[in-house]
Motif scaffolding. Sequence first.
Motif, PDB file in Angstrom:
ATOM      1  N   ASP A 166      55.676  14.912  93.074  1.00  0.00           N
ATOM      2  CA  ASP A 166      55.901  14.597  91.660  1.00  0.00           C
ATOM      3  C   ASP A 166      56.058  15.869  90.828  1.00  0.00           C
ATOM      4  O   ASP A 166      56.927  15.948  89.953  1.00  0.00           O
ATOM      5  N   ILE A 167      55.223  16.859  91.098  1.00  0.00           N
ATOM      6  CA  ILE A 167      55.304  18.131  90.373  1.00  0.00           C
ATOM      7  C   ILE A 167      56.673  18.770  90.594  1.00  0.00           C
ATOM      8  O   ILE A 167      57.324  19.226  89.645  1.00  0.00           O
ATOM      9  N   ALA A 168      57.135  18.819  91.840  1.00  0.00           N
ATOM     10  CA  ALA A 168      58.429  19.436  92.150  1.00  0.00           C
ATOM     11  C   ALA A 168      59.564  18.710  91.423  1.00  0.00           C
ATOM     12  O   ALA A 168      60.465  19.351  90.864  1.00  0.00           O
ATOM     13  N   TRP A 169      59.525  17.372  91.413  1.00  0.00           N
ATOM     14  CA  TRP A 169      60.566  16.613  90.722  1.00  0.00           C
ATOM     15  C   TRP A 169      60.537  16.912  89.228  1.00  0.00           C
ATOM     16  O   TRP A 169      61.589  17.142  88.606  1.00  0.00           O
ATOM     17  N   LEU A 170      59.345  16.896  88.644  1.00  0.00           N
ATOM     18  CA  LEU A 170      59.216  17.162  87.209  1.00  0.00           C
ATOM     19  C   LEU A 170      59.694  18.568  86.850  1.00  0.00           C
ATOM     20  O   LEU A 170      60.354  18.763  85.827  1.00  0.00           O
ATOM     21  N   GLU A 171      59.373  19.546  87.674  1.00  0.00           N
ATOM     22  CA  GLU A 171      59.822  20.921  87.406  1.00  0.00           C
ATOM     23  C   GLU A 171      61.350  21.006  87.417  1.00  0.00           C
ATOM     24  O   GLU A 171      61.946  21.680  86.565  1.00  0.00           O
ATOM     25  N   ARG A 172      61.988  20.305  88.350  1.00  0.00           N
ATOM     26  CA  ARG A 172      63.463  20.287  88.376  1.00  0.00           C
ATOM     27  C   ARG A 172      64.021  19.607  87.131  1.00  0.00           C
ATOM     28  O   ARG A 172      65.005  20.057  86.544  1.00  0.00           O
ATOM     29  N   PHE A 173      63.373  18.545  86.710  1.00  0.00           N
ATOM     30  CA  PHE A 173      63.835  17.822  85.528  1.00  0.00           C
ATOM     31  C   PHE A 173      63.664  18.670  84.269  1.00  0.00           C
ATOM     32  O   PHE A 173      64.540  18.684  83.406  1.00  0.00           O
ATOM     33  N   VAL A 174      62.558  19.387  84.164  1.00  0.00           N
ATOM     34  CA  VAL A 174      62.340  20.276  83.011  1.00  0.00           C
ATOM     35  C   VAL A 174      63.432  21.348  82.976  1.00  0.00           C
ATOM     36  O   VAL A 174      63.925  21.706  81.901  1.00  0.00           O
ATOM     37  N   GLN A 175      63.831  21.842  84.135  1.00  0.00           N
ATOM     38  CA  GLN A 175      64.936  22.816  84.176  1.00  0.00           C
ATOM     39  C   GLN A 175      66.223  22.198  83.644  1.00  0.00           C
ATOM     40  O   GLN A 175      66.967  22.846  82.906  1.00  0.00           O
ATOM     41  N   ARG A 176      66.483  20.961  84.001  1.00  0.00           N
ATOM     42  CA  ARG A 176      67.688  20.278  83.494  1.00  0.00           C
ATOM     43  C   ARG A 176      67.617  20.123  81.979  1.00  0.00           C
ATOM     44  O   ARG A 176      68.612  20.344  81.285  1.00  0.00           O
ATOM     45  N   ILE A 177      66.454  19.723  81.474  1.00  0.00           N
ATOM     46  CA  ILE A 177      66.291  19.562  80.033  1.00  0.00           C
ATOM     47  C   ILE A 177      66.524  20.895  79.320  1.00  0.00           C
ATOM     48  O   ILE A 177      67.093  20.944  78.234  1.00  0.00           O
ATOM     49  N   SER A 178      66.109  21.977  79.944  1.00  0.00           N
ATOM     50  CA  SER A 178      66.225  23.304  79.339  1.00  0.00           C
ATOM     51  C   SER A 178      67.658  23.815  79.294  1.00  0.00           C
ATOM     52  O   SER A 178      67.960  24.748  78.547  1.00  0.00           O
ATOM     53  N   ASP A 179      68.527  23.221  80.074  1.00  0.00           N
ATOM     54  CA  ASP A 179      69.920  23.653  80.126  1.00  0.00           C
ATOM     55  C   ASP A 179      70.664  23.088  78.913  1.00  0.00           C
ATOM     56  O   ASP A 179      70.831  21.876  78.794  1.00  0.00           O
ATOM     57  N   PRO A 180      71.138  23.958  78.007  1.00  0.00           N
ATOM     58  CA  PRO A 180      71.828  23.454  76.808  1.00  0.00           C
ATOM     59  C   PRO A 180      73.131  22.716  77.130  1.00  0.00           C
ATOM     60  O   PRO A 180      73.630  21.966  76.297  1.00  0.00           O
ATOM     61  N   ASP A 181      73.661  22.902  78.337  1.00  0.00           N
ATOM     62  CA  ASP A 181      74.875  22.186  78.730  1.00  0.00           C
ATOM     63  C   ASP A 181      74.584  20.773  79.226  1.00  0.00           C
ATOM     64  O   ASP A 181      75.506  19.970  79.386  1.00  0.00           O
ATOM     65  N   GLU A 182      73.327  20.492  79.489  1.00  0.00           N
ATOM     66  CA  GLU A 182      72.926  19.146  79.927  1.00  0.00           C
ATOM     67  C   GLU A 182      72.912  18.234  78.700  1.00  0.00           C
ATOM     68  O   GLU A 182      72.283  18.537  77.686  1.00  0.00           O
ATOM     69  N   ALA A 183      73.632  17.116  78.771  1.00  0.00           N
ATOM     70  CA  ALA A 183      73.657  16.169  77.651  1.00  0.00           C
ATOM     71  C   ALA A 183      72.241  15.683  77.365  1.00  0.00           C
ATOM     72  O   ALA A 183      71.463  15.429  78.292  1.00  0.00           O
ATOM     73  N   TRP A 184      71.927  15.569  76.086  1.00  0.00           N
ATOM     74  CA  TRP A 184      70.596  15.099  75.688  1.00  0.00           C
ATOM     75  C   TRP A 184      70.767  14.148  74.515  1.00  0.00           C
ATOM     76  O   TRP A 184      71.305  14.529  73.464  1.00  0.00           O
ATOM     77  N   PRO A 185      70.313  12.891  74.665  1.00  0.00           N
ATOM     78  CA  PRO A 185      70.541  11.874  73.613  1.00  0.00           C
ATOM     79  C   PRO A 185      70.046  12.271  72.224  1.00  0.00           C
ATOM     80  O   PRO A 185      70.720  12.000  71.243  1.00  0.00           O
ATOM     81  N   ALA A 186      68.892  12.920  72.130  1.00  0.00           N
ATOM     82  CA  ALA A 186      68.347  13.265  70.815  1.00  0.00           C
ATOM     83  C   ALA A 186      69.186  14.335  70.119  1.00  0.00           C
ATOM     84  O   ALA A 186      69.074  14.524  68.915  1.00  0.00           O
ATOM     85  N   ASP A 187      70.063  15.026  70.875  1.00  0.00           N
ATOM     86  CA  ASP A 187      70.950  16.026  70.280  1.00  0.00           C
ATOM     87  C   ASP A 187      72.155  15.391  69.605  1.00  0.00           C
ATOM     88  O   ASP A 187      72.826  16.014  68.791  1.00  0.00           O
TER      89      ASP A 187
END
Length: 192
Positions: A166-187
């Motif tokens: 779970d930690i490894a998955w969450l860390e990968r997801f946090v990296q995706r969130i941190s990428d400004p090129d990754e679409a983010w609904p709240a943006d």
Amino acid sequence: MPLRATDNPLVLPLLGLLLEQPRHQYALLTDLRERYGMRVRTGSLYTLVGSIREAGWIEQTDSNRTPSGDKASPAVFRVTPAGQDEFSRRVVVDLTDTDPANATRFVTALAYIGILDRATARATLDARIDALEQHAQEWEQSIETSGLPPIYMIEADFMASQTRHDIAWLERFVQRISDPDEAWPADTPSTR
């Protein structure tokens, strides 16, 4: 069973569905069953909708409903600004709750993480990662100090392994969130 109706775990998905679009109660019931596989009784849902309406988190959109044939059309509900705030608060709470008994709540909140801005989403998941890291270390420590053959600590080994996954998955997801090129609904500005 929650002491207050508004503590019911169904509140989060109900508010989430209503944030997507206004719905009448039967559509909510259908969507809860189909999307989440929840076994919800009609009367329980209608009572809960009444409770969250009394809390000020939803409102009826059509106070002047027009009759359709012999029956009035069903009441349609939408989320109020207070309901949006409560929804965001619940998403954060359920994302940081690491109690295995609340795993379903976590998954439901994860489905709505896009309601949070990137910084809040990252901070929330970082807090979950920190808590899970502590749990994993506790499981691993219990194995090391038990003095028992590994087979007698297999459940601790499983929990430590699952937590590390779970930690490894969450860390990968946090990296995706941190990428400004990754679409983010709240943006994206809302069109509603």
